[in-house]
Design an enzyme around this catalytic site. Sequence first.
Site, PDB file in Angstrom:
ATOM      1  N   PHE A 148      24.850  44.925  17.181  1.00 17.69           N
ATOM      2  CA  PHE A 148      26.234  45.255  17.537  1.00 17.69           C
ATOM      3  C   PHE A 148      27.094  44.027  17.746  1.00 17.69           C
ATOM      4  CE2 PHE A 148      24.827  44.398  21.880  1.00 17.69           C
ATOM      5  CZ  PHE A 148      25.953  43.802  22.427  1.00 17.69           C
ATOM      6  N   SER A 225      17.299  42.525  18.714  1.00 16.97           N
ATOM      7  CA  SER A 225      16.523  42.086  19.877  1.00 16.97           C
ATOM      8  C   SER A 225      15.057  41.820  19.487  1.00 16.97           C
ATOM      9  CB  SER A 225      16.596  43.151  20.966  1.00 16.97           C
ATOM     10  OG  SER A 225      16.154  44.383  20.449  1.00 16.97           O
ATOM     11  N   CYS A 280      24.192  35.570  20.301  1.00 20.18           N
ATOM     12  CA  CYS A 280      22.789  35.128  20.271  1.00 20.18           C
ATOM     13  C   CYS A 280      22.684  33.630  20.495  1.00 20.18           C
ATOM     14  CB  CYS A 280      22.166  35.493  18.944  1.00 20.18           C
ATOM     15  SG  CYS A 280      23.087  34.811  17.576  1.00 20.18           S
TER      16      CYS A 280
END
Length: 497
Positions: A148, A225, A280
Site C-alpha cells: 500500500f 512485509s 520502507c
Amino acid sequence: MRTIAHWIGGREVTEPGRTGPVANPATGAVTAEVTLADAELVDRAVRVAAAAADAWAGSSLSQRTRVLFAFRELVVAHLDELAGAVADEHGKVLSDARGEVQRGLEVVEYACGVPTLLQGRYSDQVSSDVDLFSYRQPLGVVAGITPFNFPAMVPLWMFPLAIATGNAFVLKPSERDPSASLVLARLWQEADLPDGVFNVVQGDAEAVEALLDHPQVAAISFVGSTAIARHIHQRATAAGKRVQALGGAKNHAVVLPDADPAFAASHLVASAFGSAGERCMAVSVAVVVGGGVDEVLTAVDEQARAVRVGPARDPASEMGPVITRAAKDRIVGLIGSGEAQGAQVRLDGRDLVVPGYEEGFFLGPTVLDRVTTAMDVYRQEIFGPVLSVVRVDDVDEAIALINANPYGNGTALFTGSGEAARRFHRGVRVGMIGINVPIPVPLAYYSFGGWKDSLFGDRHIYGPEGVDFYTRAKAVTVRWPEQRASTEASLAFPTAR
Ligand code: NAD
C-alpha cells in the site's frame, strides 16, 4: 459508491463477487469499493497475458522503445492525476505523492534504453571457424504484487522493465489504494501497448495465491512485509518460478559526534516522519554515538513538534495520516509498550487531533529515547511516525547493533569522517547505505534491494538486476562450414581448436 475494477485485455472488468472497502485515511470515510479477484478471474487474466506475450516478445526493439517513450510522456502529462489518486487513498501529502510518481518515472526512463540494455555479447572465432554469441529473451508472463505504501512507485519499479524486455505483466496492487493502477493501465493503452500485455487484477490473499500457483506465471516480483515475502518466496519457488520478494525494514541512522547537529537533526526528522513513517526506507531508529547528543536530540524534538500534520490535499500539510484505523491502533499500542518497558517519551503524538478531521487516522510525530534492543518497539517494524533513539558508545557498537538486527534494507551515517564512513559502509550487512544521505534509494540505473529479512531471492529490483530478472540468457555457438572443409566429427567432448 464507485467500484474499482480489474483491467484485463485492454478494458475494465468487474464481476459479481467479493469486494473490499477503500477509504480516505484523512476522513476515515469509505470512498469506493474494490472488486477482489478469485482464482477463476486470475486464471482469465493470466491467459489473456499469455496470449499477448508471444507477439509482444516478437515485437521489434524499435516498437517497444516507441511505446515506452510515449508512456513516459503520458505519465509526465498525468503526474497530477496519479499523485491525486495516491494521495486520496494512501493519505500522503500531494508533494510526497508527486515525488513517488517521479521516482517511478525514472524507471520508465531507464527502460526507454532497452535496445542498449538488451545488447548481447559476441565472440568471433572462439574455435576454428566457430563464433559464439549470447543474448537474453523474456520469460513470458510475469506478475507483480505490491504494497500500500507506494501505490504508483513500486509497481513502476517492476513493469516498465518487464514490458520493455518483452514480457506480459499481471499486476496485483494493494487493495487499500488500488486506483493508481488503473490510471497507469489506461496510459499504457494510450501509449499503444497492445491489449493484454499489461493487466491488473485487484484482490487480496486469494488472488495472490492464485498467481503463485498458476503454471503460466513464470516469475513473481513482490514487495511487502517480511512474513508475506517469505511465504511468497517459498511457495512460488516451490512452484518453479523465479522470485524476488522484498520484505520489511528497520532502518538505523547513526549520528557520530563529529556530525553537524543541525544537518543531522533536520534529516532525521524528514526521514522518520515523511509519509508518516510509512516508507520502507524511513529512518526508524536513530543511533546516537557518544555523550554529546543533546544538541541533536533537542533539535529533533523542536523540528518534529513543528511538523504540520493534516490532510493530503491541504498545501500546508507536511505529513498525512496513517493508512487505516487498525494501523493507528497498532502504532499507539507499540508506543505504549515502549513506554511501559522503560523508554522515555520525548515527544508524544498519540493524542493528536486534526480539527475538522476527527475521524481521520492521524498520529503526530513521536520520539522515544533510551530505547533498548529488548523492547517491542525496537524489535518490531512500526511503520508509523515514531523515531526510536538508541544510545551507543562508538561506531563499532553501532555497526554491531545494525548487524544483529534481522532486517537489512537501508541505513545511514551522519559524520564528517571519511575513515568512519568507509568502516561503516564496508562493515554493515545492509543493502543500501547513505553517508550523510538518510534515504539512500538508488537511482533507476542502479538496483534496489535489502539484505537478510528485507529480501528473499537473489536479484534486486529495477536497474541492471531488473533486466536480468525478467530475462534469461541464451548462448549460441555457430559454425558455417565451407563445402570443402572437413566433415569429420569426433565423439570426444568438443574443445577449441
Ligand atoms: P503486506 O505484506 O501486508 O501486503 C503486500 C501485498 O501482499 C499486498 O498486495 C497484499 O494484498 C498482499 N498480501 C497481504 N497479505 C497476504 C497474504 N496473507 N497472502 C498473500 N498475499 C498477501 O504489506 P503492506 O502493509 O501493504 O506494505 C507495508 C510493508 O511493505 C512494510 O512491511 C514495508 O516495509 C514493506 N515494504 C518494503 C519495501 C522494500 O523495498 N523492501 C518497499 C515498500 C514496502
